[in-house]
Design an enzyme around this catalytic site. Structure first.
Site, PDB file in Angstrom:
ATOM      1  N   ARG A 113      52.630  25.019  36.484  1.00  0.00           N
ATOM      2  CA  ARG A 113      51.582  25.929  36.014  1.00  0.00           C
ATOM      3  C   ARG A 113      51.028  26.860  37.089  1.00  0.00           C
ATOM      4  O   ARG A 113      50.945  26.495  38.262  1.00  0.00           O
ATOM      5  CB  ARG A 113      50.429  25.109  35.435  1.00  0.00           C
ATOM      6  CG  ARG A 113      50.830  24.375  34.165  1.00  0.00           C
ATOM      7  CD  ARG A 113      49.741  23.472  33.636  1.00  0.00           C
ATOM      8  NE  ARG A 113      50.107  22.949  32.319  1.00  0.00           N
ATOM      9  CZ  ARG A 113      50.943  21.918  32.136  1.00  0.00           C
ATOM     10  NH1 ARG A 113      51.481  21.278  33.156  1.00  0.00           N
ATOM     11  NH2 ARG A 113      51.245  21.520  30.901  1.00  0.00           N
ATOM     12  N   HIS A 138      56.031  27.145  33.392  1.00  0.00           N
ATOM     13  CA  HIS A 138      57.501  27.179  33.451  1.00  0.00           C
ATOM     14  C   HIS A 138      58.085  28.578  33.276  1.00  0.00           C
ATOM     15  O   HIS A 138      59.074  28.770  32.550  1.00  0.00           O
ATOM     16  CB  HIS A 138      58.083  26.233  32.406  1.00  0.00           C
ATOM     17  CG  HIS A 138      57.784  24.776  32.665  1.00  0.00           C
ATOM     18  ND1 HIS A 138      57.530  24.265  33.917  1.00  0.00           N
ATOM     19  CD2 HIS A 138      57.701  23.702  31.810  1.00  0.00           C
ATOM     20  CE1 HIS A 138      57.308  22.962  33.827  1.00  0.00           C
ATOM     21  NE2 HIS A 138      57.409  22.587  32.570  1.00  0.00           N
ATOM     22  N   HIS A 211      64.539  20.535  34.327  1.00  0.00           N
ATOM     23  CA  HIS A 211      63.625  19.789  33.466  1.00  0.00           C
ATOM     24  C   HIS A 211      64.330  18.746  32.593  1.00  0.00           C
ATOM     25  O   HIS A 211      63.960  18.550  31.425  1.00  0.00           O
ATOM     26  CB  HIS A 211      62.863  20.777  32.591  1.00  0.00           C
ATOM     27  CG  HIS A 211      61.522  20.304  32.145  1.00  0.00           C
ATOM     28  ND1 HIS A 211      61.357  19.192  31.339  1.00  0.00           N
ATOM     29  CD2 HIS A 211      60.284  20.771  32.380  1.00  0.00           C
ATOM     30  CE1 HIS A 211      60.072  19.029  31.097  1.00  0.00           C
ATOM     31  NE2 HIS A 211      59.388  19.969  31.722  1.00  0.00           N
ATOM     32  N   ASP A 284      51.506  13.025  33.935  1.00  0.00           N
ATOM     33  CA  ASP A 284      51.955  14.419  33.888  1.00  0.00           C
ATOM     34  C   ASP A 284      51.374  15.103  35.125  1.00  0.00           C
ATOM     35  O   ASP A 284      50.563  16.008  35.037  1.00  0.00           O
ATOM     36  CB  ASP A 284      51.461  15.083  32.591  1.00  0.00           C
ATOM     37  CG  ASP A 284      52.127  16.435  32.343  1.00  0.00           C
ATOM     38  OD1 ASP A 284      52.911  16.870  33.217  1.00  0.00           O
ATOM     39  OD2 ASP A 284      51.859  17.042  31.296  1.00  0.00           O
ATOM     40  N   GLU A 349      60.651  16.174  38.016  1.00  0.00           N
ATOM     41  CA  GLU A 349      60.917  17.569  38.366  1.00  0.00           C
ATOM     42  C   GLU A 349      60.562  17.789  39.825  1.00  0.00           C
ATOM     43  O   GLU A 349      59.392  17.737  40.191  1.00  0.00           O
ATOM     44  CB  GLU A 349      60.066  18.484  37.465  1.00  0.00           C
ATOM     45  CG  GLU A 349      60.299  18.279  35.985  1.00  0.00           C
ATOM     46  CD  GLU A 349      59.060  18.608  35.151  1.00  0.00           C
ATOM     47  OE1 GLU A 349      58.514  19.713  35.290  1.00  0.00           O
ATOM     48  OE2 GLU A 349      58.635  17.739  34.358  1.00  0.00           O
TER      49      GLU A 349
END
Ligand code: BGC
Length: 386
Positions: A113, A138, A211, A284, A349
């Site tokens: 982000r 992304h 991803h 996350d 990632e």
């Protein structure tokens, strides 16, 4: 006949497929390394995408399409030698085009982000497309996951696929024409290596990643809560409600974010007393990898007890985003009509910290003309019997 002609004309065969083997596209038990190319379908603008199957001598395969550079499938053996797919994916090009929550995709120009889709570079403020709770995620609405890359297969014992794409000055709001090369290599030692490279003609920001959603049970038999994870990271990157970093780094010690020792993912994932777990709806977040420098370092180890599969992630990147598929809700059809539910996969990632362009204390993601962006990540598979 059309199919065969098409296959023969497209089949780019690298010492693997002889004319005889061209007559059958079925997976064989023959253990020869190489690359097979097949047509994958047509996009709305008439361009066609291809699907490349890379195979190593032990029988591991990686399927990659040049649409979005998507890793469409990756097989790995379990403790009894059975190869199964360890990723989430879809059945067709049209499914990926219609609705792909980034399964297997290459992500850019900026993975993760950027707050409010804005950043200032050399005194100039740039506005990016916002596509996630008012933030940029992304690479925007048409990120590198949704463009057609030019593919060049590379023959050998360790077959590789080189993908190139030039993002235009102003694309999704970013400055500079950015020439990107991503090379997937299927190594002899059952590892998939991804090399990323980029150059620009104006100062810009870059943060490339892949991803892929992993589920080491093979075929996503169940959720990933019993997978055992180790992260080589003493600190993580706390975020606000919209998953933008607060700017501070927090020690993982005494938090549900401590994976410095092998820990079952499900053990603390629902700890509602932890604000960060609440914000993420589980995990996350970015973890700051221990060790410095550009050399490949072990970032993560994942072990799945029923299959015995182990995945080790090595990277030159400074951080890793660990995402537990919290937003999967069964609405996206996966392979063979199987609906992937919440926490049916995990993503690891490798990347720079989120929102780095707005965080002066984070390692820089600025790329200038004359410089070359270069990173490498390796996903290595093995098994353990316990
Ligand atoms: C992000 C998640 C996001 C997901 C989309 C991850 O990299 O951290 O917040 O929902 O990508 O698939």
């Amino acid at each position: 006949m059309k199919g065969l002609t098409q296959f023969l004309s497209l089949a780019l065969v690298t010492g693997v497929l002889t004319m005889n083997s061209c007559t059958s596209k079925k997976e064989t038990t023959e253990q020869k390394s190489g690359i097979e190319k097949a047509s994958y379908g047509q996009l709305a603008d008439g361009q066609t995408a291809d699907l490349y199957t890379l195979r190593n001598a032990s029988g591991m395969t990686a399927k990659i399409t040049n649409y979005g550079g998507i890793l469409v499938g990756l097989t790995a053996p379990d403790k009894d030698g059975k190869f199964e797919d360890v990723t989430l994916g879809q059945d067709s090009l049209s499914a990926y085009v219609k609705n792909n929550p980034y399964f297997g995709a290459l992500i850019g120009r900026y993975g993760n982000r950027i707050a409010k889709g804005k950043f200032t570079l050399d005194g100039k403020t740039y506005s990016l497309v916002t596509n996630n709770m008012g933030n940029h995620l992304h690479g925007g609405t048409v990120g590198f996951d949704k463009v057609l890359w030019t593919a060049t297969p590379i023959e050998g014992d360790e077959p590789a696929l080189k993908l190139t794409y030039t993002a235009k000055d102003g694309e999704e709001g970013y400055p500079g024409n950015l020439s990107v090369t991503v090379t997937y290599t299927l190594q002899k030692d059952n590892a998939l290596k991804i090399d990323y490279q980029a150059t620009t003609d104006k100062p810009t920001v870059v943060n490339l990643t892949n991803h892929t959603y992993f589920n080491l049970t093979g075929g996503a038999k169940r959720d990933i809560l019993d997978h055992v994870l180790t992260l080589n990271a003493d600190r993580f990157i706390p975020v606000d409600k919209t998953l933008i970093p607060t700017g501070k780094l927090q020690p993982v010690a005494n938090t549900p974010f401590d994976f410095t020792k092998p820990t079952v993912i499900g053990a603390r994932i629902n700890d509602s007393t932890d604000t960060q777990i609440k914000y993420g709806g589980g995990y996350d977040h970015g973890w700051v990898l221990n060790g410095s420098g550009d050399s490949l370092k072990l970032a993560a180890t994942v072990y799945e007890p029923t299959s015995g599969r182990v995945m080790e992630v090595r990277t030159t990147e400074p951080a890793i985003q660990f995402y537990t598929g919290n937003f999967l809700d069964g609405s996206v059809m996966g392979r063979e009509g199987f609906a992937y539910k919440k926490r049916y996969a995990l993503c690891l990632e490798t990347e720079h910290y989120p929102d780095s362009p707005n965080q002066p204390s984070f390692p820089t993601t600025v790329l200038r003309p004359g410089q070359t962006y270069k990173t490498t990540t390796v996903y290595q598979f093995s098994t353990r019997k316990e």
